[in-house]
Every structure is written in C-alpha cells, then in structure tokens.
Design an enzyme around this catalytic site. Structure first.
Site, PDB file in Angstrom:
ATOM      1  N   ASN A  38       0.813  -1.071  -0.052  1.00 28.18           N
ATOM      2  CA  ASN A  38       0.021  -0.021   0.005  1.00 28.18           C
ATOM      3  C   ASN A  38       0.867   1.276   0.033  1.00 28.18           C
ATOM      4  OD1 ASN A  38      -1.836   1.882   0.231  1.00 28.18           O
ATOM      5  ND2 ASN A  38      -2.778   1.052   2.098  1.00 28.18           N
TER       6      ASN A  38
ATOM      7  N   ARG B 111      -2.334  -2.313  -3.600  1.00 30.02           N
ATOM      8  CA  ARG B 111      -3.559  -1.581  -3.434  1.00 30.02           C
ATOM      9  C   ARG B 111      -3.914  -0.391  -4.083  1.00 30.02           C
ATOM     10  NH1 ARG B 111      -6.313   0.493   2.177  1.00 30.02           N
ATOM     11  NH2 ARG B 111      -8.291   1.210   1.116  1.00 30.02           N
TER      12      ARG B 111
ATOM     13  N   ARG C  26     -14.438  13.374   8.242  1.00 35.95           N
ATOM     14  CA  ARG C  26     -15.173  13.627   6.921  1.00 35.95           C
ATOM     15  C   ARG C  26     -16.807  13.739   7.565  1.00 35.95           C
ATOM     16  NH1 ARG C  26     -13.191   8.722   3.816  1.00 35.95           N
ATOM     17  NH2 ARG C  26     -10.946   8.973   4.149  1.00 35.95           N
TER      18      ARG C  26
END
Ligand code: AMP
Length: 405
Positions: free
Chosen positions: A7, A94, A244
C-alpha cells in the site's frame, strides 16, 4: 514462495508478506517519512516459534524506489521470512481508484499503468503514490508479476439506478461524475468471511456490510455482488467518519463560500479534515470520544448519537434495497470494537427483524462472532476485516488465472 502486498502512500509504504499456500501473514512492515533523512522503518515477522519479533530502524530514504529496495533487501536479510531472492510469487498493489475501467484485479503492464494514470483526476492524492510504488517494484524486480487490486472494483456491479447522480447526464459522459464507492476490498472480504461463517454460499446471501474505521462506509451486497454503497464519487459521501462529514446538502458548499468568502479548496478541506466526529466534538478517535461521553461530555455523546443514527438510516435504506437481509456485518476498528456503536445503530430496528443480544454484543471477543438474539430474523455479525489478506488472495488468483508466475 511469498506474495508481498503493498500500500504505497505519498510518504509511506505499508507492506505485508504472505505465504502462497495458505495465505498466512509472515511479515508486516511500515516505512514512513520517505523523502527525508530519517525515514522510519518498522517491521515485525513471525518466528519459527510462532511469536512476532519487531525491529525499528531509521535511515535516509530519498524516494519510493529506494524505499522498495530497502524493504526487499530486508525481506531477504531476515532469515525467518525465508524469502530468497527470486522467491517472490507476485506483488499485489492496493490502488484506490479504478474508475469504470477496472472491475476486477489485473496483471499490471504498461497499458494498465497508463490507464491508472488517466484516473488521477478522480483520486489526485492516492493514485499517484500507488503508481510510484508499482513503477518502483517493476523496475527493481522485472521478473516478478505485479497485480493491481482496486478499492472501487467490488462496487462496479452497482446498477445504473444506484450509481448515477441526478445531475445532467453530460457531467457523467464528459467528466465521469457518478458513485464509485470505496473500501471495496474490505466489503468483499467480510462478505466472503460471513458466508463461510454461516456455512451458506455467498451467492445465496443478502448482506449489509458496515465498515467503521477512520473512514466509514456501508454496502448492500446481494448474492456476493455490491448493489449499492454509501461512498460516492469520492470517499466523502455517506456515513459520518473520523474527520469527514458524509452526506450533506450540496448547497452547504455554496452557502459557506458566500458566507465566509473561503475558496472551494478551503471548504473541501473543512469537509474532509475538520468535520465528522472531529467537527462535532473536537475528537476523531472513537475510544477517546466514548471515554469523554461516559464522563458527561455532551458533544461527545452527541457525536456518537449522530454517528449511529446515520448508520441506522443506511441499514433501513439497504434493507429496502435488498428486500431480504440475511445478515448485517460490522467491521473496521470501530465496528469490531465499539459495542455501544453497534447497539445504538441497531436499536429500534425490531420491526425490520433486527434484534441485537446485548450480552453477546458487549462480551463479543475479537474474531468472527454473532451478536443477534436467537429469534432475530437478521443475523448480526462482527467480523474483523483484513484487506491485505484479501489483496494477497486476489493477487494469487489473478496470477494463477493468467497462467502462473
Ligand atoms: P481503523 O481505521 O479501522 O483502524 O479504525 C480506527 C478507529 O477505530 C478509531 O476511531 C479508533 O478509535 C477505533 N477503535 C479502535 N479500537 C477501539 C475500541 N476498543 N473501542 C472503540 N473504538 C476503537
């Protein structure tokens, strides 16, 4: 032989090494502060006695290529990992955004890299470092196949009525504005784990999978395929998250812009980094929020209430989407650990056949477990996610399908 799952972020590389035969994790590492003189390399590996040993090192790492060189060397240097040069079966990457191009994992070639680069406008922060990781490993080990596994791919099975926004169609045609969804690897992994836990083939199960970590999303999974999900064009839509906001009246942007005079970039930053749990109570770590709520902090209590209320609304919506729900699956750092969140998200849903057993819920140990009452029509499961393992599994499958390494 080994599979390495990578990743690759803008200044960090997270990686995990898996065995080929049983997809077991044998090395986990994180290289941070790439591009500085004191990059930090932390890794742990499974010893022959079955214990994990850990080492933390610091040294200058100029760029991703140097970082990958360092971690490949380390993989060979530590004898317990038993990775001889040449013994890599494949590298699984990823990749955050696969747009409408990638519906499944693919072996990476020049054309795939070109198409991932074309998707950069949709994921400007994530796709570029993902590509940097791919290019570095291809250059260092051209003999090893690379596979891209996309966060968006699992949701590409959504029907048009679920993925379109009610906007002028030309915005979709010209600018690709639609719902893509993210966390696909996690939703797919826990859906498969739920099927094997329940002993029912995935193609006969209807599931609501709820990933609650720093980012959070829900998905309606029908017969093993995602038919709707809460994140949209970007990971900003849907559930309330650590920082968020999730679902919001789109007019808030224009109103805020007019009211505060802030440019759209600044407002985007507020919605992504200063909102969600942090916006409501000043904290984004659920453990801390729970502790403060227990001590009587009203804003912390409100943050948890709002977080769970949003999840509950999605459970209701996806029950309607699926018609019949066999199980709800909680996963992610919060979903796996926060009993209060699971309880409040399912509270009052008896009418939908959702009955949570409070004792099972509060005593749920880590690992796959069921927390519903015996007479609950809908099963409620807690299943730890493991995106890296799923990427390793898909990498192996993809390479085998293509004719082996
Ligand atoms: P993740 O992004 O999946 O690592 O999840 C991170 C979130 O999980 C953070 O909000 C953590 O506070 C939360 N979390 C981790 N452990 C616990 C726990 N024992 N109880 C409540 N929340 C937790």
């Amino acid at each position: 032989m080994r599979v390495i799952v990578v990743n690759s972020g803008s200044s960090s590389i997270k990686y995990e090494v898996f065995t080929l035969d049983d997809c077991a994790s044998v090395v986990q590492g994180l290289l941070e502060r790439i591009g500085t003189r004191d990059a930090r390399f932390r890794r742990r590996w499974l010893t022959d006695s079955g214990d994990w040993e850990e080492i933390i090192e610091s040294q200058p790492i100029a760029d991703h290529r140097e970082g990958f060189q360092f971690l490949l060397d380390a993989a060979v240097r530590y004898p317990t990992t038993r990775v001889a040069p040449g013994a890599f079966f494949g590298f699984g990457h990823r990749v955050v955004h696969g747009g409408e191009v990638f519906h499944e994992p693919v072996i990476i070639d020049d054309d795939v890299i070109r198409r991932i680069k074309e998707l950069i406008p949709l994921a400007p922060l994530h796709n570029p470092p993902n590509v940097a990781g791919i290019e570095a490993l291809r250059a260092l080990r051209p003999d090893v196949p690379n596979v891209a596994v996309f966060d968006t791919a699992f949701h590409q099975s959504m029907p048009p009525k679920a993925f379109h926004y009610a906007l002028p169609n030309e915005l979709y045609r010209l600018h690709h504005v639609r719902r893509y969804g993210f966390h696909g690897t996690s939703h797919q992994y826990v859906a498969q784990e739920a099927a094997s836990y329940l002993g029912i083939p995935g193609d006969r199960l209807n599931l609501i999978t709820i990933h609650l970590g720093n980012g959070a999303s829900a998905a309606a999974v029908q017969g093993g395929r995602s038919v709707d999900t809460s994140m949209g064009l970007t990971p900003l839509e849907g559930l309330i998250m650590g920082t968020r906001c999730g679902d919001l009246d789109p007019a808030v942007h224009f109103y805020l812009s007019r009211k505060t005079g802030k440019p759209f970039d600044a407002i985007e930053d507020i919605l992504n980094r200063e909102s969600g749990l942090k916006g409501i109570c000043g904290m984004n770590d659920m453990r801390e929020i729970q502790r403060c709520a227990e001590e009587g902090d009203a804003q912390a209590g409100l943050a948890i209430e709002m977080f769970c209320y949003r999840i509950k609304k999605y459970i209701g919506a996806y029950t309607a989407v699926l018609g019949r729900v066999d199980a709800i699956v909680f996963t992610g750092g919060i979903g796996e650990n926060a009993a209060r969140v699971r309880r409040e998200s399912c509270e009052g849903l008896e009418g939908l056949g959702i009955l949570l057993d409070e004792r099972r819920n509060s005593e749920a140990p880590r690992g796959g477990v069921e927390i519903h009452c015996e007479d609950s029509k809908v099963k409620i499961l807690v299943i730890p996610t493991d995106e890296e393992r799923e990427i390793a599994r898909q990498t192996i499958e993809t390479i085998c399908r293509a004719g082996g390494a």
